[in-house]
Design an enzyme around this catalytic site. Sequence first.
Site, PDB file in Angstrom:
ATOM      1  N   LYS A  88      -7.458   8.018  -0.700  1.00 55.37           N
ATOM      2  CA  LYS A  88      -8.599   8.497   0.098  1.00 55.37           C
ATOM      3  C   LYS A  88      -9.191   9.764  -0.515  1.00 55.37           C
ATOM      4  O   LYS A  88      -9.254  10.822   0.115  1.00 55.37           O
ATOM      5  CB  LYS A  88      -8.186   8.747   1.549  1.00 55.37           C
ATOM      6  N   ASP A 111     -13.917  14.799  -3.021  1.00 49.87           N
ATOM      7  CA  ASP A 111     -14.013  16.109  -3.673  1.00 49.87           C
ATOM      8  C   ASP A 111     -15.350  16.152  -4.410  1.00 49.87           C
ATOM      9  O   ASP A 111     -16.154  15.215  -4.281  1.00 49.87           O
ATOM     10  CB  ASP A 111     -12.814  16.281  -4.644  1.00 49.87           C
ATOM     11  N   LYS A 167       0.861  -1.188   0.000  1.00 44.98           N
ATOM     12  CA  LYS A 167       0.000   0.000   0.000  1.00 44.98           C
ATOM     13  C   LYS A 167       0.896   1.236   0.000  1.00 44.98           C
ATOM     14  O   LYS A 167       1.771   1.378   0.859  1.00 44.98           O
ATOM     15  CB  LYS A 167      -0.904   0.010   1.234  1.00 44.98           C
ATOM     16  N   ARG A 193       2.900  -0.379  10.742  1.00 39.78           N
ATOM     17  CA  ARG A 193       3.943  -0.331  11.773  1.00 39.78           C
ATOM     18  C   ARG A 193       4.342  -1.663  12.400  1.00 39.78           C
ATOM     19  O   ARG A 193       5.532  -1.856  12.666  1.00 39.78           O
ATOM     20  CB  ARG A 193       3.544   0.707  12.841  1.00 39.78           C
ATOM     21  N   THR A 218     -10.035   3.716  10.949  1.00 42.88           N
ATOM     22  CA  THR A 218      -9.924   2.814  12.113  1.00 42.88           C
ATOM     23  C   THR A 218      -9.331   3.496  13.345  1.00 42.88           C
ATOM     24  O   THR A 218      -9.296   2.902  14.414  1.00 42.88           O
ATOM     25  CB  THR A 218      -9.079   1.565  11.762  1.00 42.88           C
ATOM     26  N   ASP A 248      -3.451   4.338  -1.801  1.00 39.02           N
ATOM     27  CA  ASP A 248      -4.402   4.780  -0.763  1.00 39.02           C
ATOM     28  C   ASP A 248      -4.547   6.299  -0.804  1.00 39.02           C
ATOM     29  O   ASP A 248      -4.039   7.010   0.047  1.00 39.02           O
ATOM     30  CB  ASP A 248      -3.893   4.298   0.607  1.00 39.02           C
TER      31      ASP A 248
HETATM   32  O1  C5P Z   1       0.683   1.196  10.964  1.00 35.14           O
HETATM   33  P1  C5P Z   1      -0.723   0.684  10.853  1.00 35.14           P
HETATM   34  O2  C5P Z   1      -0.801  -0.832  10.716  1.00 35.14           O
HETATM   35  O3  C5P Z   1      -1.648   1.242  11.899  1.00 35.14           O
HETATM   36  O4  C5P Z   1      -1.196   1.266   9.423  1.00 35.14           O
HETATM   37  C1  C5P Z   1      -2.501   1.149   8.941  1.00 35.14           C
HETATM   38  C2  C5P Z   1      -2.570   1.722   7.556  1.00 35.14           C
HETATM   39  O5  C5P Z   1      -3.900   1.626   7.093  1.00 35.14           O
HETATM   40  C3  C5P Z   1      -2.178   3.182   7.441  1.00 35.14           C
HETATM   41  O6  C5P Z   1      -1.480   3.324   6.215  1.00 35.14           O
HETATM   42  C4  C5P Z   1      -3.485   3.950   7.399  1.00 35.14           C
HETATM   43  O7  C5P Z   1      -3.392   5.094   6.586  1.00 35.14           O
HETATM   44  C5  C5P Z   1      -4.403   2.926   6.738  1.00 35.14           C
HETATM   45  N1  C5P Z   1      -5.829   3.029   7.067  1.00 35.14           N
HETATM   46  C6  C5P Z   1      -6.336   2.913   8.350  1.00 35.14           C
HETATM   47  N2  C5P Z   1      -7.683   3.007   8.577  1.00 35.14           N
HETATM   48  C7  C5P Z   1      -8.531   3.159   7.547  1.00 35.14           C
HETATM   49  C8  C5P Z   1      -8.034   3.298   6.251  1.00 35.14           C
HETATM   50  C9  C5P Z   1      -6.675   3.208   6.039  1.00 35.14           C
HETATM   51  O8  C5P Z   1      -5.539   2.712   9.295  1.00 35.14           O
HETATM   52  N3  C5P Z   1      -9.832   3.162   7.764  1.00 35.14           N
END
Ligand code: C5P
Length: 235
Positions: free
Chosen positions: A66, A69, A37, A211, A120, A64
């Site tokens: 997002k 607009d 991603k 992460r 999330t 991603d």
């Molecule tokens: O580091 P971590 O596992 O928390 O990363 C989650 C990834 O998913 C990030 O790139 C974040 O931008 C993306 N994301 C999210 N929640 C959403 C949509 C995308 O955490 N609803």
Amino acid sequence: MNEIALKDRLIVALDMPTVEEAARLVALLDQGVHFYKVGLELLFAGGLDFAEHLKSHGKRVFLDMKLLDIGNTVERAVANAADFGVDFLTVHGHDLKTLRAAVAGRSSSPMKLLAVTVLTNLSAHDLEQQGNRMTPAELVLHRARMAHEAGFDGVIASGQEARRIRDAVGPKFLIVTPGIRLEGSAMDDQERVMTPGHAISAGADHIVVGRPITQSDDPKAAALSFMHHIRDALA
Ligand code: C5P
């Protein structure tokens, strides 16, 4: 559940400040990870070229963006993203007009459109602050139904909502789940988290992990461990 190769179920979020760091991680993960991603952080540091590079090396790419607009702008942006040749693209799933514009822009491209339901990292309290009276679970379900109606391929939602979405929109609709953490590990800034096994068992097709892999002392072993959890949940 959709027929998806095991290797495509784990999507690693390349949330990194530079393309050099992302390239180092991708080289380290090697054949262990097939789907990446590319999000906002890397996009402002050469991420689009890097997405192209990943595609030319046989990887799958989830852009991603997002998007949110007016319809005309979303439609044209999606059309250009489709020409670019990525596999997944995100659009915020707040309203039917935007979603329909995105579907028009995608036209006959095989690129999958995914609607972001409720981020999330947002809790019920955060939604209340936005003036929204629904709980995260209710709003996610409402937006998932809207995305389905608009002709989207799937949604981004937390594992906590996966089963209700699956029950509401059927087996073909893709559920892509970030906010994934192993039992007892750090939540970081996420609120609605779930383990990979529970997310897959609840009906998620792909899990997105950032992460816990990118900041691990041993990213390759961490990715492998997530893969094993997915495989066990599917068995
Ligand atoms: O580091 P971590 O596992 O928390 O990363 C989650 C990834 O998913 C990030 O790139 C974040 O931008 C993306 N994301 C999210 N929640 C959403 C949509 C995308 O955490 N609803």
